[in-house]
Design a protein around this motif. Structure first.
Motif, PDB file in Angstrom:
ATOM      1  N   HIS A 205      50.992  49.028  30.506  1.00 28.67           N
ATOM      2  CA  HIS A 205      50.728  48.677  31.903  1.00 28.67           C
ATOM      3  C   HIS A 205      51.607  49.545  32.796  1.00 28.67           C
ATOM      4  N   PHE A 275      51.177  36.071  28.930  1.00 32.27           N
ATOM      5  CA  PHE A 275      50.352  37.281  28.947  1.00 32.27           C
ATOM      6  C   PHE A 275      48.895  36.948  28.655  1.00 32.27           C
ATOM      7  N   ALA A 276      48.665  36.162  27.607  1.00 35.33           N
ATOM      8  CA  ALA A 276      47.298  35.833  27.198  1.00 35.33           C
ATOM      9  C   ALA A 276      46.579  35.003  28.257  1.00 35.33           C
ATOM     10  N   TYR A 278      47.213  34.696  31.541  1.00 32.24           N
ATOM     11  CA  TYR A 278      46.956  35.462  32.758  1.00 32.24           C
ATOM     12  C   TYR A 278      45.848  36.493  32.523  1.00 32.24           C
ATOM     13  N   SER A 279      45.780  37.044  31.304  1.00 36.05           N
ATOM     14  CA  SER A 279      44.734  38.020  30.973  1.00 36.05           C
ATOM     15  C   SER A 279      43.364  37.361  30.999  1.00 36.05           C
ATOM     16  N   SER A 282      42.285  36.702  34.500  1.00 33.62           N
ATOM     17  CA  SER A 282      41.872  37.912  35.214  1.00 33.62           C
ATOM     18  C   SER A 282      40.541  38.461  34.704  1.00 33.62           C
ATOM     19  N   MET A 284      39.795  39.333  31.328  1.00 32.18           N
ATOM     20  CA  MET A 284      39.844  40.260  30.199  1.00 32.18           C
ATOM     21  C   MET A 284      38.932  39.792  29.070  1.00 32.18           C
ATOM     22  N   LEU A 289      41.519  41.301  24.288  1.00 32.00           N
ATOM     23  CA  LEU A 289      42.770  40.550  24.276  1.00 32.00           C
ATOM     24  C   LEU A 289      43.262  40.346  22.847  1.00 32.00           C
TER      25      LEU A 289
END
Length: 323
Positions: A205, A275-276, A278-279, A282, A284, A289
């Motif tokens: 990122h 992380f997972a 929020y991904s 968004s 993903m 993922l």
């Protein structure tokens, strides 16, 4: 064959087929508990074929009934795999592994615990303030000692660790064991040795890339001040043994410090869930993922984060409603 002899062969087999040291250690610990149970009942010399269902059931009742369902499932799985290995490798004559029942549990868990945006911001504020304060103190010192310089290095290291955990979703062991040669800023990829010693290349990122640049600037600052950097292939080398990386215990101690500042329990896996989640929020793709966080199959990701996935789908579908 006796169980304690078969255990040695089983653990050796795990090593031979490439299972990670952490996995082997976990299997060893669970089997050691079973052997402890047998010793307590004066059955240390028992043969595999002499195991009975009442005996196995008694072990689980005495040693696992107080544990969380997930822990019970793991311990039953380990013993079942061990006994199945014994039968397949002809270390016993009967299918003793069929005596071990699996634990069935409906997925009644809510969403995974994650860090809020405010908490993430506060963590970086704390880390940045500690670094700025340390640099100011060193600037006021005529000749800083190696110990003082090392304290600043640890702050730079810890900040980069947080960026890596937050922007890759990697596990604690994967974060501390990154090799310098696997950090490829020109191609924006980071090589991680995941579970089962599998090499997984994840995208970097843009904020993580800046964090690597900040870390390099910090190292240059330390060297200019006379800090003797460790020559090691690891991104985060151990001080006592430069040919090895820092331990997960070092990361654990750092998490305890953060817990004190945020007044809540902070652990490395919390960043993975963050992380997972929020991904997913968004948008993903689940397969993408799963690949980034080193899940062997997207179905694992689906099962772990099903609540977050369903919640997002519900939000999208409810907006289609028209009266």
């Amino acid at each position: 064959m006796k169980i304690k002899q078969a255990r040695i062969l089983f653990l050796q087999n795990l090593s031979d087929i490439g299972r990670s040291p952490n996995t082997i250690k976990s299997y060893d610990t669970d089997l050691d508990q079973f052997l402890f149970f047998l010793n307590k009942h004066q059955l240390s010399e028992i043969q595999i074929d002499d195991l009975t269902y009442p005996l196995i059931s008694q072990f689980f009742h005495e040693h696992t009934s107080h544990l969380a369902i997930s822990s019970q499932k793991r311990k039953r799985t380990v013993l079942k795999r061990f006994l199945k290995f014994c039968y397949q490798k002809k270390l016993c004559n009967t299918k003793v592994w069929e005596l071990v029942d699996v634990v069935y549990q409906k997925n009644s868990q809510g969403p995974k615990e994650v860090l809020s945006s405010d908490e993430i911001q506060k963590i970086f504020e704390i880390l940045n303030q500690d670094i700025e304060r340390k640099i100011q103190n060193l600037n006021q010192t005529f000749a800083p000692t190696q110990r003082e310089l090392h304290q600043l290095y640890v702050l730079f290291r810890n900040r980069l660790l947080i960026y890596i955990l937050l922007f890759t979703g990697c596990r604690a062991y994967e974060a501390v064991s990154i090799q310098k040669g696997n950090v490829k800023l020109t191609t924006n990829t980071l090589g991680i040795i995941a579970k089962g010693n599998k090499y997984n290349e994840v995208p970097i990122h843009i904020q993580l890339k800046y964090a690597f640049f900040e870390y390099e600037n910090g190292i240059q600052l330390l060297q200019q001040a006379g800090y003797q950097c460790i020559d090691s292939p690891w991104l985060f080398p151990s001080i006592k043994n430069p040919q090895n990386h820092i331990s997960t215990r070092t990361l654990y101690d750092f998490m305890l410090e953060l817990s004190t500042h945020l007044h809540r329990k902070i652990h490395a896996h919390l960043f993975r869930h963050t992380f997972a989640s929020y991904s997913i929020a968004s948008g993903m793709n689940i397969r993408t993922l799963a690949s980034i966080i080193s899940h062997a199959n997207p179905s694992i990701t689906l099962s772990i984060y099903t609540h977050e996935i369903n919640a997002k789908q519900k939000q999208e579908e409810i907006q289609k409603l028209v009266f």
